[in-house]
Each structure stands twice: as structure tokens, then as C-alpha cells.
Write a protein that holds these residues in place. Structure first.
Motif, PDB file in Angstrom:
ATOM      1  N   ASP A 244       0.860  -1.185   0.000  1.00  0.00           N
ATOM      2  CA  ASP A 244       0.000   0.000   0.000  1.00  0.00           C
ATOM      3  C   ASP A 244       0.895   1.233   0.000  1.00  0.00           C
ATOM      4  O   ASP A 244       1.570   1.520   0.992  1.00  0.00           O
ATOM      5  CB  ASP A 244      -0.924  -0.007   1.218  1.00  0.00           C
ATOM      6  N   SER A 246      -0.466   4.317  -1.139  1.00  0.00           N
ATOM      7  CA  SER A 246      -1.420   5.386  -1.432  1.00  0.00           C
ATOM      8  C   SER A 246      -1.131   6.634  -0.601  1.00  0.00           C
ATOM      9  O   SER A 246      -0.447   6.575   0.428  1.00  0.00           O
ATOM     10  CB  SER A 246      -2.842   4.904  -1.173  1.00  0.00           C
ATOM     11  N   ASP A 269      -1.804  -0.809  -4.127  1.00  0.00           N
ATOM     12  CA  ASP A 269      -2.627   0.398  -4.040  1.00  0.00           C
ATOM     13  C   ASP A 269      -1.717   1.610  -4.217  1.00  0.00           C
ATOM     14  O   ASP A 269      -0.842   1.871  -3.385  1.00  0.00           O
ATOM     15  CB  ASP A 269      -3.346   0.467  -2.695  1.00  0.00           C
ATOM     16  N   SER A 271      -3.189   4.724  -5.086  1.00  0.00           N
ATOM     17  CA  SER A 271      -4.137   5.843  -5.162  1.00  0.00           C
ATOM     18  C   SER A 271      -3.537   7.067  -4.479  1.00  0.00           C
ATOM     19  O   SER A 271      -2.837   6.958  -3.463  1.00  0.00           O
ATOM     20  CB  SER A 271      -5.458   5.460  -4.494  1.00  0.00           C
ATOM     21  N   LYS A 367      -9.601   5.488  -7.510  1.00  0.00           N
ATOM     22  CA  LYS A 367      -8.678   4.633  -6.787  1.00  0.00           C
ATOM     23  C   LYS A 367      -7.905   3.753  -7.758  1.00  0.00           C
ATOM     24  O   LYS A 367      -8.493   3.128  -8.653  1.00  0.00           O
ATOM     25  CB  LYS A 367      -9.429   3.761  -5.782  1.00  0.00           C
ATOM     26  N   GLN A 369      -6.186   0.725  -7.494  1.00  0.00           N
ATOM     27  CA  GLN A 369      -5.914  -0.525  -6.787  1.00  0.00           C
ATOM     28  C   GLN A 369      -5.859  -1.659  -7.802  1.00  0.00           C
ATOM     29  O   GLN A 369      -6.740  -1.772  -8.658  1.00  0.00           O
ATOM     30  CB  GLN A 369      -6.986  -0.802  -5.732  1.00  0.00           C
TER      31      GLN A 369
END
Length: 433
Positions: A244, A246, A269, A271, A367, A369
Motif C-alpha cells: 500500500d 497510497s 494500491d 491511489s 482509486k 488498486q
């Protein structure tokens, strides 16, 4: 005459109590009365033996911590109350006494390697109840003995989301945890040069499979540093399956290219990053590591599965409680606000620091993802199905050859994609029959 002599003998200070005394007078036997004048004051009865003094039940609740001698005296007993309200005590077992003594001196243990896990867990709980792991210096030494011997049993998952004070104060203790599989460092503002980010590339954390670095002020330099051991030496975070990144706007298209070295990555991810050519990034992620963009939010990034698990789950809460009490703000805000109201100044309300975990303002279409599609099993049943389909295609003569050729050229995926999943060993096995 005999009575006067006996009273003088009893009144002497150097004499001890001989017990009952009898005197013969006028051919009759009489017992001497000890309540004579001066005899009671000189003859003090011995105090009865008491293990605990009177009023002990009150001292047990009020003054036990102040009197160290009394505390050492009562630590060997378990105190309970009967239905009538009387205090009752029973001796502790030898195992409990030894366990308490070792937990009080847990930082002096040489090694726990080879020690039974069941007893070690009880020893860890006893030391935790005495808050031995919160002591500076001694707590770190004791924690290292347990992590060296038991690894993931001490802690297999660590959630430090929005706990940057715990990271700054207990960095060495956090680095002592080995064999972590899940690590959540979201909203900690680490940056590219933090020592913990460099520790992530160490071989001690090669077991990490889930890593959350959301909102940590990372840039392309931090991603390059994090992926360098995997790209160059094939070690470090090579087993990473979930990442992750983001809410790190300094990560650009160039930084995403370093993630191609994570061959086992299943969920990603990115984002809220500084990507410009999103279409190209989607195509590269799909061609290099097989990640497909998800149109709906993935449940793997809702931070509900990441939690602190292991023997040391309560220690992290103790650290946070101790640090919160140490940095508690002073009560000087009321006079300052009163002065601001007097001079007509508007008080500036400081917004509390919140971690953007939910991202309610971001639409699902915004997003970025990605997930890896499951490859279908392409062994015996699939080959049998392919053989049946090939026989049916031979029997059918309705479709001309030109039409099938143009359809294959227009399709983006090759028609015999199922054969790609067969390795060289599988082909050798098939040719051996």
C-alpha cells in the motif's frame, strides 16, 4: 514469712515467668496470685506469634507498596476473603514463586533458545504484568531474548497506524521483532530517510508479506531505496504480496517502475500518488507482474485485517499509554484563550491529526488498486477439455478458415493461452508417456 519472700522473688526484674507457683501454708497448698502489686508490670507475658499484624487487611490495600519488607513477606501468599468477610491466605506454589522471581530479573537471562514455549509464554505474561518491557534499557534486553528464541510467536503482525510517537520512542524495540508477516505503518510521516524504512530492507524482515506505507511522505527515492535489495541481490522484501503506497503524492511514474521487481505481488494500491500517464502505468503493471486494475475497492486495503497479534500485543498498548502520559499537554490553554477573547482575537482551532484511512472523498473510479487474477488450473482436466474441443472443431465444417483467422487476429489474447502455464518439466512429463 514465706509469702513475703515469694512476692519479693516474683517482683525481681531479672526473673522470667516460671509458670504457676504453689505455696504451702498451715498444712494447705495455695497458688500464688500473680496480680500482686508490681508483679504484673514486671512480668510481661510473651506476645503470641503472628504471621501478619492486626489490621493487616487494611494495610494490604493501603500501605503495601510503601513497606518493601512487608511486600516481600506477603508475596508468597494468595489472599482471599471468606463469605463472612474474614481474610484468608494460602501459600503460592513453588512454580509461581520461581516464575515471579525470574520475571523480576528477566533482563538478566542469558538465552531462551530451546526453552519450552508453554513455560516461556507464561514467563512473558508474568514479565508483562510487572511492566518489565516498558523499562528503558532492561525492557529492550528482555524483549530481544524472547524474539531471538521464538520469533513470530512473540509478534507476527504489528499495526502502528498513526503511532509515530511510539515509533520515535521505541524504535529499537520495534526493530527487535523478527519474522513479522504483516506491518502497518500508515500515516506515520516517516519520509525517505527514516531509519525504520532502511530496516525494512533487512533480512530480518524478509518474512513480511503485507506492508502498508500509506501517507508517509515517500517519493521515488524512498521507493528506490526500499526495492534496491530485491532488484540487486534478490533478497529483502522479495516475499511481498501486498503493498500500500497510497496518499504519497511525491511518487511519480518513474517510482512505479521500481515495483516491477516484486514478482510475488498480488495486491497494490497507488491511489493518491503523483502519476501522470495512468494508462501507461496500468499497461506496464499488467504486462510486467500481471496486475489488473480493480474497478471496485479491494477489501485488502480497508485496514480491517491488519492488527497486532502475538504475545506482545499488550506491550504496544503499554508503550502508547506511557508515552501519552509523558507528553500530556500542560493546562495553560485556558488563560491564553481568555486573553484572546479579551483582545478580540479569534482563537485558531487546530484540526486534529487524522489518518486518511477511509478516503471517503475519493471515488472508486479514482482509486488505483490492482490485483492479480487467479490463473486457472491447466493440468489434466483442462487438457482433456481442450482435446474434446479440438475434436469438435475438426468435426464442424460450418465455419470457414478465413473467418476464424480474422477473428483470431482481432482478439487481444492468443487463443491457446492455456498452454502458457505449462512449465518445461510439465512438457517433459507429458512427452514421457
Amino acid at each position: 514469712m514465706e509469702t513475703k519472700a515469694m512476692s519479693y522473688y516474683l517482683s525481681s526484674e531479672s526473673h522470667l515467668d516460671p509458670g504457676p507457683i504453689y505455696v504451702r501454708e498451715n498444712r494447705q497448698l495455695h497458688m500464688v496470685n500473680l496480680a500482686l502489686d508490681g508483679v504484673r508490670s514486671s512480668l510481661q507475658k510473651p506476645r503470641p506469634f503472628r504471621l501478619f499484624p492486626k489490621g493487616f487487611s487494611v494495610e494490604l490495600c493501603m500501605n503495601r507498596e510503601d513497606d518493601t519488607a512487608q511486600k516481600e513477606k506477603t508475596d508468597h501468599f494468595i489472599f482471599t476473603y471468606t463469605q463472612e468477610g474474614n481474610l484468608r491466605y494460602s501459600a503460592k506454589s513453588l512454580f509461581s514463586l520461581v516464575l515471579g522471581f525470574i520475571s523480576d530479573n528477566v533482563d538478566h537471562i542469558d538465552s531462551l533458545i530451546g526453552f519450552p514455549e508453554q513455560i516461556a509464554e507464561k514467563l512473558f505474561s508474568a514479565a508483562e504484568a510487572r511492566q518489565k518491557f516498558t523499562e528503558p534499557g532492561a525492557g529492550l534486553r528482555a524483549l530481544q531474548k524472547f524474539t531471538e528464541a521464538y520469533g513470530s510467536l512473540v509478534l507476527c503482525s504489528l499495526c502502528l497506524r498513526n503511532r509515530y510517537l511510539v515509533i520515535s520512542e521505541k524504535l529499537e524495540e520495534i526493530k527487535s521483532f523478527r519474522e513479522l508477516t504483516c506491518l502497518d505503518l500508515s500515516c506515520c510521516k516517516l519520509g525517505d530517510e527514516h531509519e525504520l524504512l532502511e530496516h525494512l530492507t533487512n533480512e530480518a524482515l524478509s518474512s513480511v508479506t503485507q506492508l502498508h506505507l500509506k501517507d508517509n511522505c515517500l517519493s521515488d527515492a524512498g521507493v528506490r531505496k526500499m526495492t534496491a535489495p530485491v532488484r540487486v541481490m534478490k533478497r529483502g522484501l522479495e516475499n511481498l504480496t501486498l503493498l500500500d503506497l497510497s496518499c504519497n503524492p511525491e511518487i511519480t511514474d518513474a517510482g512505479i517502475g521500481y515495483l516491477f521487481s516484486f514478482r510475488k505481488l498480488n495486491c497494490l494500491d497507488i491511489s493518491g500518488t503523483g502519476l501522470k500517464d495512468i494508462t501507461t502505468i496500468k499497461h506496464k503493471l499488467q504486462t510486467h507482474i500481471g496486475l489488473v486494475h480493480s474497478k471496485v475497492p479491494l477489501k485488502e486495503f480497508d485496514h480491517s485485517n491488519c492488527k497486532t497479534e502475538g504475545w506482545a500485543d499488550q506491550i504496544v498498548l503499554q508503550w502508547e499509554r506511557v508515552i501519552a502520559e509523558a507528553v500530556k499537554p500542560r493546562e495553560t490553554s485556558k488563560p491564553r484563550t481568555a486573553a484572546q477573547h479579551f483582545y478580540g482575537k479569534q482563537s485558531r482551532a487546530e484540526a486534529p491529526l487524522k489518518c486518511p484511512v477511509a478516503d471517503t472523498h475519493m471515488n472508486s473510479s479514482e482509486k488505483l488498486q490492482f490485483y492479480k487474477e487467479k490463473v486457472p488450473d491447466c493440468h489434466g482436466p483442462v487438457l482433456k477439455h481442450e482435446a474434446i474441443s479440438s475434436q469438435e472443431s475438426k468435426k464442424s465444417t460450418k465455419r470457414p478458415f478465413e473467418e476464424s483467422e480474422t477473428k483470431q487476429s482481432n482478439s487481444s489474447q492468443p487463443p491457446k493461452q492455456k498452454y502458457v502455464c505449462l512449465a518445461v518439466e510439465d512438457w517433459d512429463l507429458l512427452n514421457s508417456y
